[in-house]
Design a protein around this motif. Sequence first.
Motif, PDB file in Angstrom:
ATOM      1  N   ASN A 145     -12.532 108.680 -66.544  1.00  0.00           N
ATOM      2  CA  ASN A 145     -12.294 110.045 -66.745  1.00  0.00           C
ATOM      3  C   ASN A 145     -13.704 110.583 -67.303  1.00  0.00           C
ATOM      4  OD1 ASN A 145      -9.729 110.617 -65.928  1.00  0.00           O
ATOM      5  ND2 ASN A 145      -8.806 109.573 -67.732  1.00  0.00           N
ATOM      6  N   GLN A 146     -14.735 109.834 -67.424  1.00  0.00           N
ATOM      7  CA  GLN A 146     -15.864 110.225 -68.021  1.00  0.00           C
ATOM      8  C   GLN A 146     -16.899 110.465 -66.752  1.00  0.00           C
ATOM      9  OE1 GLN A 146     -16.063 110.852 -71.095  1.00  0.00           O
ATOM     10  NE2 GLN A 146     -14.122 110.258 -71.391  1.00  0.00           N
ATOM     11  N   ALA A 147     -17.826 111.457 -66.745  1.00  0.00           N
ATOM     12  CA  ALA A 147     -18.863 111.445 -65.786  1.00  0.00           C
ATOM     13  C   ALA A 147     -19.809 110.192 -66.001  1.00  0.00           C
ATOM     14  CB  ALA A 147     -19.426 112.875 -65.621  1.00  0.00           C
ATOM     15  N   SER A 148     -19.981 109.743 -67.178  1.00  0.00           N
ATOM     16  CA  SER A 148     -21.046 108.664 -67.550  1.00  0.00           C
ATOM     17  C   SER A 148     -20.850 108.056 -68.712  1.00  0.00           C
ATOM     18  CB  SER A 148     -22.558 109.120 -66.993  1.00  0.00           C
ATOM     19  OG  SER A 148     -22.760 110.107 -68.236  1.00  0.00           O
ATOM     20  N   GLY A 149     -21.494 107.040 -69.314  1.00  0.00           N
ATOM     21  CA  GLY A 149     -21.643 106.690 -70.427  1.00  0.00           C
ATOM     22  C   GLY A 149     -20.604 105.553 -70.957  1.00  0.00           C
TER      23      GLY A 149
ATOM     24  N   GLU B  95     -23.618  90.291 -66.124  1.00  0.00           N
ATOM     25  CA  GLU B  95     -24.209  91.547 -65.833  1.00  0.00           C
ATOM     26  C   GLU B  95     -23.047  92.520 -66.149  1.00  0.00           C
ATOM     27  OE1 GLU B  95     -26.450  88.968 -63.341  1.00  0.00           O
ATOM     28  OE2 GLU B  95     -24.163  89.382 -63.377  1.00  0.00           O
ATOM     29  N   THR B  96     -23.634  93.726 -66.596  1.00  0.00           N
ATOM     30  CA  THR B  96     -22.586  94.927 -66.813  1.00  0.00           C
ATOM     31  C   THR B  96     -23.312  96.104 -66.040  1.00  0.00           C
ATOM     32  OG1 THR B  96     -23.519  95.460 -69.068  1.00  0.00           O
ATOM     33  CG2 THR B  96     -21.925  94.141 -69.203  1.00  0.00           C
ATOM     34  N   TYR B  97     -22.628  97.089 -65.971  1.00  0.00           N
ATOM     35  CA  TYR B  97     -23.308  98.306 -65.344  1.00  0.00           C
ATOM     36  C   TYR B  97     -22.849  99.528 -66.338  1.00  0.00           C
ATOM     37  CZ  TYR B  97     -24.723  95.951 -61.146  1.00  0.00           C
ATOM     38  OH  TYR B  97     -25.147  94.883 -60.534  1.00  0.00           O
ATOM     39  N   ASP B  98     -23.677 100.393 -66.290  1.00  0.00           N
ATOM     40  CA  ASP B  98     -23.273 101.917 -66.807  1.00  0.00           C
ATOM     41  C   ASP B  98     -22.644 102.599 -65.838  1.00  0.00           C
ATOM     42  OD1 ASP B  98     -24.343 101.168 -69.327  1.00  0.00           O
ATOM     43  OD2 ASP B  98     -26.430 101.692 -68.681  1.00  0.00           O
ATOM     44  N   TYR B  99     -21.526 103.050 -65.988  1.00  0.00           N
ATOM     45  CA  TYR B  99     -20.522 104.018 -65.192  1.00  0.00           C
ATOM     46  C   TYR B  99     -21.361 105.253 -65.005  1.00  0.00           C
ATOM     47  CZ  TYR B  99     -16.954 106.435 -62.863  1.00  0.00           C
ATOM     48  OH  TYR B  99     -16.205 107.304 -62.081  1.00  0.00           O
ATOM     49  N   VAL B 100     -21.528 105.838 -63.563  1.00  0.00           N
ATOM     50  CA  VAL B 100     -21.645 107.173 -63.450  1.00  0.00           C
ATOM     51  C   VAL B 100     -20.857 107.650 -62.358  1.00  0.00           C
ATOM     52  CG1 VAL B 100     -23.559 108.682 -62.562  1.00  0.00           C
ATOM     53  CG2 VAL B 100     -24.224 106.564 -64.193  1.00  0.00           C
ATOM     54  N   ALA B 101     -20.158 108.786 -62.503  1.00  0.00           N
ATOM     55  CA  ALA B 101     -19.100 109.393 -61.414  1.00  0.00           C
ATOM     56  C   ALA B 101     -20.096 109.095 -60.184  1.00  0.00           C
ATOM     57  CB  ALA B 101     -18.789 110.570 -61.707  1.00  0.00           C
ATOM     58  N   ASP B 102     -19.277 108.817 -58.924  1.00  0.00           N
ATOM     59  CA  ASP B 102     -19.734 109.021 -57.733  1.00  0.00           C
ATOM     60  C   ASP B 102     -20.968 107.885 -57.259  1.00  0.00           C
ATOM     61  OD1 ASP B 102     -17.902 111.085 -56.974  1.00  0.00           O
ATOM     62  OD2 ASP B 102     -19.285 112.440 -57.978  1.00  0.00           O
ATOM     63  N   MET B 103     -21.171 107.018 -58.254  1.00  0.00           N
ATOM     64  CA  MET B 103     -22.125 106.014 -57.909  1.00  0.00           C
ATOM     65  C   MET B 103     -21.942 105.404 -56.760  1.00  0.00           C
ATOM     66  SD  MET B 103     -21.537 103.194 -61.056  1.00  0.00           S
ATOM     67  CE  MET B 103     -20.106 102.336 -61.198  1.00  0.00           C
ATOM     68  N   THR B 104     -23.036 104.763 -56.008  1.00  0.00           N
ATOM     69  CA  THR B 104     -22.598 103.849 -54.967  1.00  0.00           C
ATOM     70  C   THR B 104     -23.718 102.668 -55.135  1.00  0.00           C
ATOM     71  OG1 THR B 104     -21.922 105.541 -53.444  1.00  0.00           O
ATOM     72  CG2 THR B 104     -22.783 103.710 -52.352  1.00  0.00           C
TER      73      THR B 104
END
Length: 176
Positions: free
Chosen positions: A69-73, A93-102
């Motif tokens: 529900n967050q655009a990023s962060g 590994e971890t990833y920073d979530y960003v909406a619509d990332m591919t």
Amino acid sequence: GLFDNISDYESSGSVTVAVFIDGSNAGTSENDLLGAFVNGELRGVGVATAVPFGPYAGTYQFLTLIYSNQASGETVEFKFYDAETDAVYDITETYDYVADMTIGNVVSPEILNSSDVTSDACATCDGSNCNDSNDGGDDGGDDGGNTSSGSPDWDCDGDGLFDNISDYESSGSVTV
């Protein structure tokens, strides 16, 4: 299953990954699974998908939609279930979530690594705290995170994981 509320999330992003354990491609079984988590809450499931061509032909990769529900962060962590060894592994590994990332594709997937079986006593990864003294140190799951069917009991009710995919009309896109 627990992860049956994807309509509660506003956005998603996708990752296509190959999982390596101790330097070897671990994608060897159609029953392997990849779980994506934010703060211990299951946010996505990657089912093993056979790769028919390219440098990873004959292996399995995980085409995973991650919801938020967050655009990023938010930081996304992963756990890998190896069906052959019936073990759950922590991913480095971890990833920073960003909406619509591919991120990644089957020809050039992101590489996730592990060398250690998870230290999570329950391996349920459902957002509950297995070590919480208020609940006796038990999250209601079974014997260490695996159901009798051999899949990780990430939903704690013993019936498996993301078992109602047919309830959804669409799922997003995959890049190849």
